[in-house]
Design an enzyme around this catalytic site. Structure first.
Site, PDB file in Angstrom:
ATOM      1  N   GLY A  82      41.368  34.389  38.809  1.00 42.57           N
ATOM      2  CA  GLY A  82      42.337  34.511  37.927  1.00 42.57           C
ATOM      3  C   GLY A  82      43.218  35.542  38.580  1.00 42.57           C
ATOM      4  N   CYS A  83      44.360  35.364  37.327  1.00 43.09           N
ATOM      5  CA  CYS A  83      45.602  36.474  37.787  1.00 43.09           C
ATOM      6  C   CYS A  83      45.504  37.475  37.072  1.00 43.09           C
ATOM      7  CB  CYS A  83      47.137  35.338  37.749  1.00 43.09           C
ATOM      8  SG  CYS A  83      47.006  34.044  36.720  1.00 43.09           S
ATOM      9  N   TYR A  84      45.470  36.448  35.655  1.00 45.48           N
ATOM     10  CA  TYR A  84      44.974  38.145  34.362  1.00 45.48           C
ATOM     11  C   TYR A  84      43.893  38.942  34.769  1.00 45.48           C
ATOM     12  CZ  TYR A  84      48.207  35.364  31.347  1.00 45.48           C
ATOM     13  OH  TYR A  84      49.601  35.005  30.863  1.00 45.48           O
ATOM     14  N   PRO A  85      42.578  38.219  35.298  1.00 45.47           N
ATOM     15  CA  PRO A  85      41.683  39.259  35.736  1.00 45.47           C
ATOM     16  C   PRO A  85      41.513  39.847  36.863  1.00 45.47           C
ATOM     17  CG  PRO A  85      40.940  36.634  34.966  1.00 45.47           C
ATOM     18  CD  PRO A  85      42.355  37.083  35.257  1.00 45.47           C
ATOM     19  N   THR A  86      42.587  39.564  37.834  1.00 45.57           N
ATOM     20  CA  THR A  86      42.671  40.495  38.904  1.00 45.57           C
ATOM     21  C   THR A  86      43.322  41.319  38.753  1.00 45.57           C
ATOM     22  OG1 THR A  86      43.071  38.630  40.731  1.00 45.57           O
ATOM     23  CG2 THR A  86      44.107  40.901  41.103  1.00 45.57           C
TER      24      THR A  86
END
Lengths: 346, 346, 346, 346
Positions: D149-153
């Site tokens: 996921g984008c935020y998790p990255t």
């Protein structure tokens, strides 16, 4: 008709004062000064005023200004401002000071954070902070009002009542603020060029911005509690607005769930601001767009965690940095100082 | 590996050269000069290069540069550029010049529009214009290439073939262009501050912008026809891109309808650019977003009026002002000069 | 206190009416209708109204509305609007209609361009066009006012006086307009998503937009001259504002220079609008930002060419599409209809 | 040449895959599917591909796709994706899955947060997480890769190494993230219209966004430590980019000052990512613009407090949500899966 002088007329807060006064029924702009652009029409510096304001810029001469105006809106940078405020007061005027020069409680704090010698130290600590929601009585009779900082407004408004009511841990407050670019002023600088600031968001001055101590100082003055604030401002690609996302630990009684705690905090804020025309405690999540170009404030609270283990409260507060965060607050202060309807022109 | 020197490294076109070279398989940046920031890492001036480019800025010393590089990308302002180009050529280098110093056909025209004495008048009129779609052969062997202006690229590409084919009235051409703010450069100025340029569109330099004569001069050079262009640039609230909306009168044969005329103009453009990797004649209306961050050009034609009375043709052309309008074109020119695949790195 | 009903409350023009009325001293919002959101607070649909407007949305029932309001602001789409306007008039109300249903002079023209049967053809051609600068007398007594289109406002204001005075060639007018995205409405569509419209400018509906014939029709009605307008709208990455760049051929007397012609055109415009509070003929080049969030219009003229051969005149006109281009004009019309100060609330 | 199939081609991540592949030397797009737009050219859906990609959209038929491609980039929404991934694997393909369907460690966690029955529960918990910086070996041989996921990255990259090294309090982590609007997808919705999202910043899904548990799960998987993350995403007015401002309490040994702690944290991050081409631990404060349109990550650490009483560490991490946060990571994963240079095309 109240006559208003604008001191330092080329920036965004000065333009916002002029804009708001065009719609004010009880006050009018009669003087506008500028060191660099004397003689030019104000509308040449700010073309949005074309055909709507025919004042020409003049030099800063306090005695002259005092003849033509009743109140001065002093939009000068910190350090420079204090001396001009003194000169205007000596000339018999009442002043709303947009700079930070009279906001803090002590000369030490001021000189530590601003790195300059204070030009009028006697007055530091006995100038009222221009937040009529808390200090209307003193503002009404003040000769000088210290107009609040933009970020502090977005943090103090929701935090002070909660701290005062003992609802949050005073030693663990994080204020993560996002500001539009107008907060950085109108002087050409690399960092505020369109192609630098557009399509980007960035933190700056982490834990070292001057508005951090202002938040701490004022929350203390309002609530009587010492607080520790970790403050991170961010430059956000928009003209106007501040959104502060504030992380606090609620004080939790046994058996309280996140829903209970949230209700309690919302109730306290609603009760505090019940009679205030500009402060709105809302159920939805506020955005800067909801308050842009207005003097209004929207705030709300969400409490995280589970029924068994409530977590942090997240407070969101939105203001327009140039209106409630600067010039709108100044007009509101002026209204209170001169016995006008506090909402007039706003 | 072709070695590239960047002359004048602090602006947006220089950054775009450096960005494009990070993906180029046949060329690498070996030198970057700056008068003001000597010694600093290039990545400090342009933080997007952090960890991707470890060159430090050096002074402009042509003989030194000639030892370390094969080709110079000269990103200096007009006037200053011509002398540096001369110094680099004298030191034995080949140069792509981003300034306007060698674009126009005559010293008179240059000195009239740029208001400065040309430092190397002998070369004016015999430097190739860096548009490989028309001048690839001369570029291949040139010591100096005059990299095209951004607005001219967006106007010459669609207009030159139509003028050459006699399809439009040469005396009645209006170019209404809209450019992103990066076209105005990276020096801090009031007009390109975020809060001035955001949420606004404005015309500037109406009928007096230097790119107007460049369009006329080059369309003449390519087509053999003298043309009259009325050029209006606009500052548009976006980082990159130019959209030119061009109004021309088609030459109409008896019985031709708008549909016929449009087809004929589109056919001519398609035929002209059939083998060009970057020029796309499209059916949809192009937007700057379709070509942002690329070397591609999209253009189309619409003809107004009725079957009985065909009206003007409206041509729309979109480019990225920093890529095809500057640094991408420069890399394309460099590829052609050194016999590399013209599309490499683009 | 004039009581105002908002018909069709979920769009941007409706919000702009509500916003403007919060500051109006002589009128207040008493009714707001919505087919889709009946019962919800208006402030839930438009969160910027939170704490500032406590009206709930109701169904469209003309007789009920007529009891609670004196004037209706009808913000419905074309086609749907005419029937509702008729119903409101039948119920005894006066109406400002935001749609295009009563703007054009003939049913034929309307049905050709809008592709629908007109629901109230008897009234087409005898409803006043809501531009108080030209039709104040008729507006004062009208039961229905056709509120002008946004693009037409930006073109008619500068063109009509010049055409009427015979200063421009009526058959050769190009209007190249750039609009903020709010002009496209609040219904979710791919083309107006943030990531489609941001960082891009694009032309659309070239020579086929419905506002072209509206310009022609109204310039004719005001000036008595038939005109031919080639109109190209562009979607521009900003919330609000229209900038129209207008290309005309001045009628030139022997010996006139560009300077003479420009002065003559500027004089005619200044004379026409000398007493108008919102129309400003300025020397600087107007931008949309100069008029954003206001009912003001800024316009100027530049004439190209040489002393010997004057060229086209380029007229630039800036308005806010939601204020002077829609809701501000509507409030201005309402003020005139009910004998209030025309500038009240604006 | 590796042949790539794009499954679900109309969104922004699909376009980003197509864009990156146009510059990839070892892979090419051979199939693109779409349920809604079968038969249309991909370049009609994404006009930026005009003239650069001539694939037409086809239906999703796994066996057909397996004949024409070696690897599938599955850009379908969660829930729908898992079944398609299964079908593709059954047809013999290797798959990079952009959805959240295989990211979490347990079916329970997935079904709690996503509210749907998992279509292929047997594989949950044994699909590798597509972060080559931590899982390159498993990715190299995987049939399915769960693209992060984008935020998790933006949170896992800086946090996992610090948690693993015991440098931060695992129970007190706040992630305040700001994302560009492209993260919300390309389906028309009110909240992502230009005029809603422009000139505003707003928090959403406070403490309830699905990427919170993904952060916790993955940091645990990488570090072996259970962590508690309070996650607040914000919608920011820009196309691309995520900036995460992360507040942690450092574990402090006696006598350590903020400077010591900061150095220790920076060293740990530098050491972790020393050989990674895309991860840059920088001294300056990163902004989204520094990494826009790239697969690069920039991060830094600041520690607050005084010498005597060090405070929280503030970590700032910037990525492009569509590149390293989605399609760039997917290409990187594909490169690792097929033994290509991990940086190819990026």
């Amino acid at each position: 008709m109240l006559r208003v002088a604008l001191i330092g007329s080329t920036g965004y807060t000065a333009l916002e004062v002029a804009r708001l006064l065009t719609a004010h029924r009880g006050a009018e702009l009669t003087v506008a000064t500028s060191r660099s652009d004397e003689g030019k029409p104000l509308a040449e510096i700010h073309p949005s005023l074309a055909g709507r304001c025919d004042i020409a810029l003049s030099q800063f001469e306090p005695d002259e200004i005092a003849k033509q105006a009743d109140v001065a809106m002093c939009c000068l940078p910190h350090g420079a401002s204090a001396q001009s405020v003194k000169d205007l007061v000596d000339a018999g005027m009442r002043v709303v000071d947009f700079s930070a020069d009279f906001r803090l409680s002590s000369v030490e704090l001021y000189e530590h954070w601003y790195g300059v010698k204070h030009p009028w130290p006697e007055r530091v600590g006995n100038v009222v902070y221009g937040m009529p929601e808390f200090f209307a009585e003193q503002i009404a009779t003040a000769d000088v009002v210290a107009n609040p900082g933009c970020y502090p407004t977005s943090a103090i408004m929701p935090l002070a009542p909660l701290v005062k009511a003992g609802l949050v841990d005073c030693q663990d407050i994080i204020v993560d603020s996002k500001s539009g670019v107008s907060g950085a002023g109108r002087s050409p600088k690399l960092g505020t060029l369109y192609c630098e600031a557009n399509e980007q968001i960035a933190a700056y001055a982490i834990a070292s911005h001057r508005h951090g101590p202002e938040m701490q100082d004022l929350i203390h003055r309002i609530s009587g509690q010492s607080v520790e604030v970790l403050f991170t401002p961010h430059l956000t690609p928009m003209d106007r607005g501040i959104l502060s996302t504030i992380y606090v630990r609620p004080t939790v009684a046994a058996g309280q769930t996140p829903v209970d705690i949230q209700a309690k905090m919302m109730d306290k804020l609603r009760e505090t601001y019940a009679d205030e025309p500009f402060i709105h405690v809302v159920d939805h999540l506020p955005s800067t767009k909801h308050v842009a170009m207005t003097n209004h404030v929207q705030m709300t609270v969400r409490v995280s965690g589970t029924e068994e283990a409530p977590g942090r409260a997240v407070i969101v507060c939105a203001i327009d940095n140039l209106t409630k965060g600067a010039s709108g607050a100044a007009i509101q202060n002026m209204n209170v100082m001169f016995g006008l309807d506090p909402s007039e022109g706003l």
